[in-house]
Scaffold this motif. Structure first.
Motif, mmCIF file in Angstrom:
data_model
loop_
_atom_site.group_PDB
_atom_site.id
_atom_site.type_symbol
_atom_site.label_atom_id
_atom_site.label_comp_id
_atom_site.label_asym_id
_atom_site.label_seq_id
_atom_site.Cartn_x
_atom_site.Cartn_y
_atom_site.Cartn_z
ATOM 1 N N GLN A 220 0.758 -1.218 0.022
ATOM 2 C CA GLN A 220 -0.034 0.065 -0.058
ATOM 3 C C GLN A 220 0.774 1.241 0.059
ATOM 4 O O GLN A 220 0.327 2.367 -0.099
ATOM 5 C CB GLN A 220 -1.178 0.112 1.300
ATOM 6 C CG GLN A 220 -1.898 -0.979 1.197
ATOM 7 C CD GLN A 220 -2.922 -0.775 -0.204
ATOM 8 O OE1 GLN A 220 -3.511 0.031 -0.266
ATOM 9 N NE2 GLN A 220 -3.106 -2.037 -1.114
ATOM 10 N N VAL B 202 0.569 2.795 -3.329
ATOM 11 C CA VAL B 202 -0.603 3.563 -3.499
ATOM 12 C C VAL B 202 -0.925 4.644 -2.916
ATOM 13 O O VAL B 202 -1.465 5.725 -3.399
ATOM 14 C CB VAL B 202 -1.934 2.380 -2.981
ATOM 15 C CG1 VAL B 202 -3.220 3.027 -3.161
ATOM 16 C CG2 VAL B 202 -1.941 1.316 -3.731
ATOM 17 N N SER C 202 1.104 7.250 -4.772
ATOM 18 C CA SER C 202 0.343 7.696 -6.040
ATOM 19 C C SER C 202 -0.698 8.798 -5.480
ATOM 20 O O SER C 202 -1.007 9.720 -5.959
ATOM 21 C CB SER C 202 -0.224 6.670 -6.586
ATOM 22 O OG SER C 202 -0.990 6.929 -7.604
ATOM 23 N N LYS C 203 -1.388 8.327 -4.521
ATOM 24 C CA LYS C 203 -2.767 9.025 -4.144
ATOM 25 C C LYS C 203 -2.417 10.382 -3.562
ATOM 26 O O LYS C 203 -3.015 11.505 -3.635
ATOM 27 C CB LYS C 203 -3.673 8.298 -3.131
ATOM 28 C CG LYS C 203 -4.453 7.218 -3.726
ATOM 29 C CD LYS C 203 -5.017 6.513 -2.819
ATOM 30 C CE LYS C 203 -6.004 5.231 -3.146
ATOM 31 N NZ LYS C 203 -7.200 5.847 -3.793
ATOM 32 N N GLU D 5 -1.279 12.636 -6.310
ATOM 33 C CA GLU D 5 -2.467 13.266 -7.097
ATOM 34 C C GLU D 5 -3.368 14.323 -6.255
ATOM 35 O O GLU D 5 -3.568 15.254 -6.861
ATOM 36 C CB GLU D 5 -3.408 12.054 -7.193
ATOM 37 C CG GLU D 5 -3.069 10.980 -8.287
ATOM 38 C CD GLU D 5 -4.035 9.693 -8.295
ATOM 39 O OE1 GLU D 5 -4.995 9.755 -7.811
ATOM 40 O OE2 GLU D 5 -3.536 8.767 -9.078
ATOM 41 N N ALA D 6 -3.184 14.086 -4.915
ATOM 42 C CA ALA D 6 -3.873 15.087 -4.058
ATOM 43 C C ALA D 6 -3.131 16.687 -4.238
ATOM 44 O O ALA D 6 -3.953 17.537 -4.171
ATOM 45 C CB ALA D 6 -4.032 14.728 -2.662
ATOM 46 N N SER E 8 -3.705 19.178 -11.761
ATOM 47 C CA SER E 8 -4.011 17.764 -12.210
ATOM 48 C C SER E 8 -3.688 17.657 -13.816
ATOM 49 O O SER E 8 -4.360 18.326 -14.670
ATOM 50 C CB SER E 8 -5.192 17.558 -11.975
ATOM 51 O OG SER E 8 -5.421 17.211 -10.479
ATOM 52 N N GLU F 21 -6.267 15.879 3.294
ATOM 53 C CA GLU F 21 -6.406 14.895 2.524
ATOM 54 C C GLU F 21 -5.521 13.362 2.589
ATOM 55 O O GLU F 21 -5.403 12.361 2.483
ATOM 56 C CB GLU F 21 -6.631 15.107 0.894
ATOM 57 C CG GLU F 21 -7.112 13.829 -0.060
ATOM 58 C CD GLU F 21 -7.329 14.537 -1.266
ATOM 59 O OE1 GLU F 21 -7.458 13.374 -2.096
ATOM 60 O OE2 GLU F 21 -7.732 15.696 -1.607
ATOM 61 N N ILE G 285 -5.981 9.673 3.328
ATOM 62 C CA ILE G 285 -5.577 8.734 2.497
ATOM 63 C C ILE G 285 -4.708 7.702 3.216
ATOM 64 O O ILE G 285 -5.007 6.365 3.236
ATOM 65 C CB ILE G 285 -4.653 9.153 1.568
ATOM 66 C CG1 ILE G 285 -5.335 10.061 0.549
ATOM 67 C CG2 ILE G 285 -3.733 8.156 0.586
ATOM 68 C CD1 ILE G 285 -4.614 10.868 -0.511
ATOM 69 N N LEU H 198 -5.927 3.724 3.753
ATOM 70 C CA LEU H 198 -4.943 2.696 3.670
ATOM 71 C C LEU H 198 -4.807 1.900 4.426
ATOM 72 O O LEU H 198 -4.552 0.665 4.347
ATOM 73 C CB LEU H 198 -4.003 3.297 2.858
ATOM 74 C CG LEU H 198 -4.359 3.893 1.222
ATOM 75 C CD1 LEU H 198 -3.031 4.440 0.806
ATOM 76 C CD2 LEU H 198 -4.748 2.916 0.225
#
Length: 138
Positions: free
Chosen positions: A16, A19, A22-23, A26-27, A35, A89, A93, A97
């Motif tokens: 994770q 993950v 990446s998240k 992106e945030a 973005s 955020e 996340i 996770l």
């Protein structure tokens, strides 16, 4: 713009970490209105540091936790609303996770601003103005 994600081992299930990286990337881009920006997307980098249990501390006592640190030009994360939204955020996340086992009070974050002119992209040290021009092109 490097993001360092430091985790005590096993606060997230195996696999994770990628993950999360990446998240959180992106945030960061989303909260800056970037973005999909072709210049900034590949220049927001993340690395994960895993710390063995017993080697991370809070108040001088061992703790299992997570830390999110950004290093950015001074115009990034300059607005308190963006700071609150992004770090909020990122915290959510990591909490999600972990399957809810990593409590939000064990997720810390901070942002460090770099000296103007020291940000390096494609082998060139850029000023804040030059970064802004590059972002506008992407």
């Amino acid at each position: 713009m490097p993001i360092t994600l430091t985790l005590t081992e096993n606060v997230l299930p195996a696999g994770q970490e990628a993950v999360a990286a990446s998240k959180i990337t992106e945030a960061f881009l989303k909260h800056h209105g970037l973005s999909g920006n072709t210049v900034m997307t590949p220049n927001v980098t993340t690395h994960v540091v895993l710390i063995a249990k017993g080697h991370s501390f809070s108040g001088g006592k061992p703790v299992e936790g997570a830390w999110v640190e950004t290093k950015t030009p001074s115009f990034a994360l300059a607005d308190h609303a963006v700071q609150a939204e992004f770090f909020g955020e990122a915290t959510q996340i990591l909490h999600d996770l972990s399957g809810g086992t990593l409590s939000k009070d064990r997720i810390w974050s901070n942002g460090v601003h770099t000296v103007d002119g020291t940000w390096n992209m494609s082998g060139k040290a850029l000023t804040n103005a030059a970064i802004g021009e590059a972002i506008s092109a992407g």
